[in-house]
Design a protein around this motif. Structure first.
Motif, short mmCIF file in Angstrom:
data_model
loop_
_atom_site.label_atom_id
_atom_site.label_comp_id
_atom_site.label_asym_id
_atom_site.label_seq_id
_atom_site.Cartn_x
_atom_site.Cartn_y
_atom_site.Cartn_z
N THR A 265 1.12 -1.42 -0.05
CA THR A 265 0.30 0.02 0.10
C THR A 265 0.75 1.13 -0.09
N ASP A 266 0.15 1.95 -0.44
CA ASP A 266 1.04 3.47 -0.39
C ASP A 266 2.26 4.12 0.95
N ARG A 267 1.31 4.32 2.52
CA ARG A 267 1.91 4.11 2.98
C ARG A 267 3.21 2.76 4.13
N VAL A 268 3.09 1.70 3.29
CA VAL A 268 3.97 0.59 3.27
C VAL A 268 5.05 1.01 2.67
N TYR A 269 4.97 0.96 0.94
CA TYR A 269 6.07 1.59 0.23
C TYR A 269 6.61 2.75 0.67
N LYS A 270 5.93 3.78 1.13
CA LYS A 270 6.37 5.12 1.97
C LYS A 270 7.84 3.88 2.64
N VAL A 271 7.61 3.68 3.72
CA VAL A 271 8.53 3.06 4.74
C VAL A 271 9.49 2.71 3.32
N PHE A 272 9.73 2.25 2.60
CA PHE A 272 10.37 1.04 1.95
C PHE A 272 11.34 2.83 1.04
N ARG A 273 10.48 3.48 0.96
CA ARG A 273 11.33 4.89 -0.39
C ARG A 273 11.95 5.43 0.93
N THR A 274 11.46 5.98 2.33
CA THR A 274 11.66 6.91 3.23
C THR A 274 13.47 6.10 3.34
N THR A 275 13.58 4.64 3.87
CA THR A 275 14.88 4.07 4.19
C THR A 275 15.68 3.60 2.48
N GLN A 276 15.38 3.70 1.61
CA GLN A 276 15.72 4.10 0.54
C GLN A 276 15.99 2.58 -0.10
N LEU A 277 15.25 1.83 0.59
CA LEU A 277 14.78 0.40 0.53
C LEU A 277 14.61 0.24 -1.62
N THR A 278 14.09 1.13 -1.68
CA THR A 278 13.35 0.53 -3.18
C THR A 278 14.58 0.21 -4.43
N LYS A 279 15.58 0.52 -3.57
CA LYS A 279 17.11 0.95 -4.37
C LYS A 279 17.77 -0.67 -3.94
#
Length: 122
Positions: free
Chosen positions: A83-97
Motif C-alpha cells: 500500500t502507499d503507506r507501506v511503500y513509503k517506508v521502503f522509499r524513505t529508507t531507500q530500500l527501493t534501491k
C-alpha cells in the motif's frame, strides 16, 4: 487488524501472504515462517504485502535478513502489492534501491522468473 501469514507455491516460487501489522510483536512469527520456507528448500520468494497495514523497522529488519539469507542460497526475493503507506517506508529508507517491489504478485513472480528480483548484490 490481526497479523496473519501463510504461504503456497507457484511453481518453484514460494508466495508468502502477510496481513495486518508487521511490528515488534509479529516480526518473530514472520521471521520464523520465512526461515521455514527457506529450510523447506524454497529459495525464490515473493512476499504479498497487499493486506499489510503497518510496517515498522523490526519488520524491515526481517525482510532485509531474509534477503541476505536468500543471497547465500542463490535465491531471489520480490515484494508485491505494498500500500502507499507501506511503500513509503521502503522509499524513505531507500530500500527501493535494493529490493524488487512490484504492484502485483503476478509482476513479482515474473520478476523472480526473469532473474530481475533482488537477490544478487546491487
Amino acid at each position: 487488524m490481526d497479523f496473519g501469514i501463510a504461504h503456497h507455491l507457484v511453481g518453484e516460487i514460494a508466495v508468502v501472504q502477510v496481513s495486518g501489522w508487521i511490528e515488534i510483536g509479529s516480526a518473530p512469527q514472520m521471521r520464523d515462517t520465512l526461515i521455514g520456507v527457506i529450510d523447506e528448500g524454497h529459495v525464490h520468494v515473493v512476499i504479498d504485502l497487499s493486506e499489510v497495514v503497518f510496517l515498522d523497522s523490526t519488520g524491515l529488519g526481517v525482510i532485509i535478513g531474509l534477503l541476505h539469507r536468500l543471497r547465500t542460497h542463490n535465491g531471489s526475493l520480490a515484494l508485491a502489492g505494498a500500500t502507499d503507506r507501506v511503500y513509503k517506508v521502503f522509499r524513505t529508507t531507500q530500500l527501493t534501491k535494493v529490493l524488487t517491489i512490484t504492484e502485483t504478485v503476478a509482476d513479482a513472480i515474473a520478476a523472480v522468473n526473469s532473474g530481475a528480483a533482488g537477490a544478487q548484490a546491487p
